[in-house]
Write an enzyme that holds these catalytic residues in place. Structure first.
Site, PDB file in Angstrom:
ATOM      1  N   ASP A   1      -1.317   7.832  -5.619  1.00  0.00           N
ATOM      2  CA  ASP A   1      -2.109   7.587  -4.412  1.00  0.00           C
ATOM      3  C   ASP A   1      -1.326   8.135  -3.225  1.00  0.00           C
ATOM      4  O   ASP A   1      -0.088   8.039  -3.188  1.00  0.00           O
ATOM      5  CB  ASP A   1      -2.394   6.102  -4.206  1.00  0.00           C
ATOM      6  CG  ASP A   1      -3.448   5.887  -3.122  1.00  0.00           C
ATOM      7  OD1 ASP A   1      -4.648   5.921  -3.461  1.00  0.00           O
ATOM      8  OD2 ASP A   1      -3.083   5.717  -1.946  1.00  0.00           O
TER       9      ASP A   1
ATOM     10  N   GLU B   1      -1.414   8.773   1.235  1.00  0.00           N
ATOM     11  CA  GLU B   1      -2.017   8.579   2.558  1.00  0.00           C
ATOM     12  C   GLU B   1      -1.793   9.869   3.337  1.00  0.00           C
ATOM     13  O   GLU B   1      -0.756  10.531   3.177  1.00  0.00           O
ATOM     14  CB  GLU B   1      -1.397   7.383   3.282  1.00  0.00           C
ATOM     15  CG  GLU B   1      -1.485   6.065   2.531  1.00  0.00           C
ATOM     16  CD  GLU B   1      -2.903   5.635   2.215  1.00  0.00           C
ATOM     17  OE1 GLU B   1      -3.811   5.976   2.983  1.00  0.00           O
ATOM     18  OE2 GLU B   1      -3.111   4.953   1.188  1.00  0.00           O
TER      19      GLU B   1
ATOM     20  N   HIS C   1      -4.947   0.555   1.504  1.00  0.00           N
ATOM     21  CA  HIS C   1      -4.714   1.706   2.385  1.00  0.00           C
ATOM     22  C   HIS C   1      -3.227   1.984   2.595  1.00  0.00           C
ATOM     23  O   HIS C   1      -2.866   2.672   3.550  1.00  0.00           O
ATOM     24  CB  HIS C   1      -5.427   1.536   3.722  1.00  0.00           C
ATOM     25  CG  HIS C   1      -6.912   1.390   3.586  1.00  0.00           C
ATOM     26  ND1 HIS C   1      -7.706   2.330   2.967  1.00  0.00           N
ATOM     27  CD2 HIS C   1      -7.749   0.386   3.967  1.00  0.00           C
ATOM     28  CE1 HIS C   1      -8.965   1.919   2.984  1.00  0.00           C
ATOM     29  NE2 HIS C   1      -9.008   0.750   3.569  1.00  0.00           N
TER      30      HIS C   1
ATOM     31  N   ASP D   1      -2.497   0.740  -3.416  1.00  0.00           N
ATOM     32  CA  ASP D   1      -3.655   1.344  -4.079  1.00  0.00           C
ATOM     33  C   ASP D   1      -3.281   1.937  -5.435  1.00  0.00           C
ATOM     34  O   ASP D   1      -4.082   1.912  -6.378  1.00  0.00           O
ATOM     35  CB  ASP D   1      -4.270   2.422  -3.185  1.00  0.00           C
ATOM     36  CG  ASP D   1      -5.012   1.838  -1.992  1.00  0.00           C
ATOM     37  OD1 ASP D   1      -5.282   0.621  -2.000  1.00  0.00           O
ATOM     38  OD2 ASP D   1      -5.319   2.585  -1.052  1.00  0.00           O
TER      39      ASP D   1
END
Length: 455
Positions: free
Chosen positions: A7, A9, A145, A150
């Site tokens: 994951d 960001e 987030h 996540d």
């Protein structure tokens, strides 16, 4: 082969214009987590305020973090010989691939998407977003987030999939030619496999059947493969995330595909189509006959009960067309709408107009002059049928134009004998005439793959 659940960001949704700010990787052997990795990444420019609000990651937090090139080798080694897994995998994979490409390194891995897998292993759920799936399966996620929060939630979700994968959906998805990982998360692979490699118009539909996008193609399957390619824009990624079905209409040839695309966009008004929604030709030159028998012209938007003889984008463009007609064909500026006066036009008063506006030229003579001028305004002054390939063997597609006006298109058998215009209308789908379709048809007149027959 172990799984690497990833994951990230990012500073935004478009891989080519944005950067990664956090990476988390969980190595999972199908039963247990065997390794974890996470790091903030310095994107080397300011993080947008809304991203900081969403993730909690600020410029201050990444100021001392490594740049991607500083950790690329560590990440590459960790992902090597692993199955790359993510929720909506093309997003995470696309960003990492772009970062590796930026520093001159290749990035090739097998991929799995947990959105697609959960839809197959657990069909019928209301939503397949990560948050909804975690709620449905009681999977905790105390750091939504954020990359590791996540990633761990996705790992627990993958474990559920592995335990319940009775039909070997994971194995099917990993086959070299399955294309599972490249498809939109809501789209069934069977729909994709049924797409033809023929000319036509295709429709991207959401879960409710609403048309999201209309496109045309010489080869529908190949064109949709292009839509599914990596490194999509945010707008395109958002669209693909909603695509739950793809329908299509075979058109036989590119000309009819273009015409039908134009018609379908105006009919369905899809959210993700930008071009062709609005006609760029919103004004027209209108022909009418006054009480003295003189044919006259006027510029305006749609005028009921008047014949539009030419489409233009604006009043200024229409006025320039009228000026050109006046100069080339000795028309009266008053009768073609360039001057408004209750008396003779100014040009007649200075000897530059022969006086049709005051009856010095008979209506019949002036009208012939005007009709001659108008012949040059249409690309198609006559009536004709333009033939091309049909949808199937033994069929041909046709486009019908009558007296310069596009009527529509349709299909007939090769051995069908048609004599009258009324018969053409019987096999035709009516369509709206506009300047855009004139431009489309004009490009194919004289094309070696199309045959034009005057009526």
């Amino acid at each position: 082969m172990p799984y690497a659940i990833v994951d990230i960001e990012t500073t935004g949704g478009f891989a080519n214009k944005n950067r990664i700010i956090e990476v988390a990787i969980v190595i999972f052997d199908g039963k247990e987590v065997i390794e974890q990795y996470e790091t903030l990444i310095n994107p080397q420019y300011a993080i947008p305020a809304f991203i900081s609000g969403l993730t909690g990651i600020t410029d201050e937090m990444v100021a001392g973090a490594p740049a991607f090139e500083d950790v690329a080798d560590d990440i590459g080694k960790l992902l090597e010989d692993k199955i790359f897994v993510a929720h909506n995998v093309n997003f995470d994979h696309g960003f990492l691939k772009n970062e590796f490409n930026r520093i001159g390194k290749g990035f090739v891995v097998k991929k799995l998407c947990t959105v697609r897998l959960t839809r197959k292993v657990f069909p019928g759920l209301k939503s397949y977003s990560l948050g909804s799936l975690c709620e449905n399966f009681d999977i905790p996620n105390r750091a939504r987030h954020r990359a590791m929060g996540d990633a761990m939630a996705t790992t627990r979700l993958l474990k559920k999939v592995v335990e319940n994968d009775l039909n070997n959906e994971i194995g099917k998805a990993l086959k070299r030619n399955s294309r599972e990982a490249k498809l939109p998360p809501l789209l069934d692979r069977g729909v994709y496999l049924k797409l033809p490699q023929k000319p036509g118009v295709y429709y991207f539909l959401d879960e409710r059947g609403k048309v999201l996008y209309v496109g045309k193609a010489k080869n529908i399957r190949k064109r949709i493969d292009g839509h599914l390619a990596a490194d999509s824009s945010l707008r395109k990624s958002n669209m693909l995330s909603k695509v739950a079905n793809i329908s299509y209409e075979l058109c036989g040839n590119e000309l009819i595909a273009l015409l039908h695309e134009s018609y379908a966009i105006k009919k369905h008004w899809p959210e993700y189509n930008r071009a062709q929604k609005y006609s760029s030709f919103t004004y027209g030159l209108y022909l009418y006959e006054d009480h003295n028998g003189y044919k006259r012209l006027s510029i305006g938007r749609k005028m009921k009960n008047l014949e539009m003889v030419h489409m233009v984008r604006s009043q200024n463009e229409g006025r320039q067309v009228l000026i050109d007609l006046y100069q080339q064909f000795d028309l009266c500026p008053k009768l073609i709408g360039l001057q408004k006066t209750s008396h003779a036009c100014f040009n007649h008063q200075v000897g530059q107009c022969d006086g049709a506006c005051v009856g010095k030229i008979k209506p019949e003579e002036y009208n012939r002059r005007l009709e001659k001028a108008l012949e040059g305004l249409t690309e198609f002054a006559n009536s004709f049928v333009l033939y091309g390939r049909g949808r199937y063997e033994g069929e041909r597609g046709f486009v019908l134009v009558e007296r310069g006006t596009f009527q529509g298109y349709g299909f007939v058998d090769n051995d069908q004998q048609i004599i009258s215009s009324e018969e053409w209308h019987h096999y035709m789908q009516p369509a709206q005439d506009n300047k855009e379709v004139h431009a489309i048809i004009y490009r194919y007149l004289g094309h070696p793959e199309y045959q034009c027959i005057n009526l």
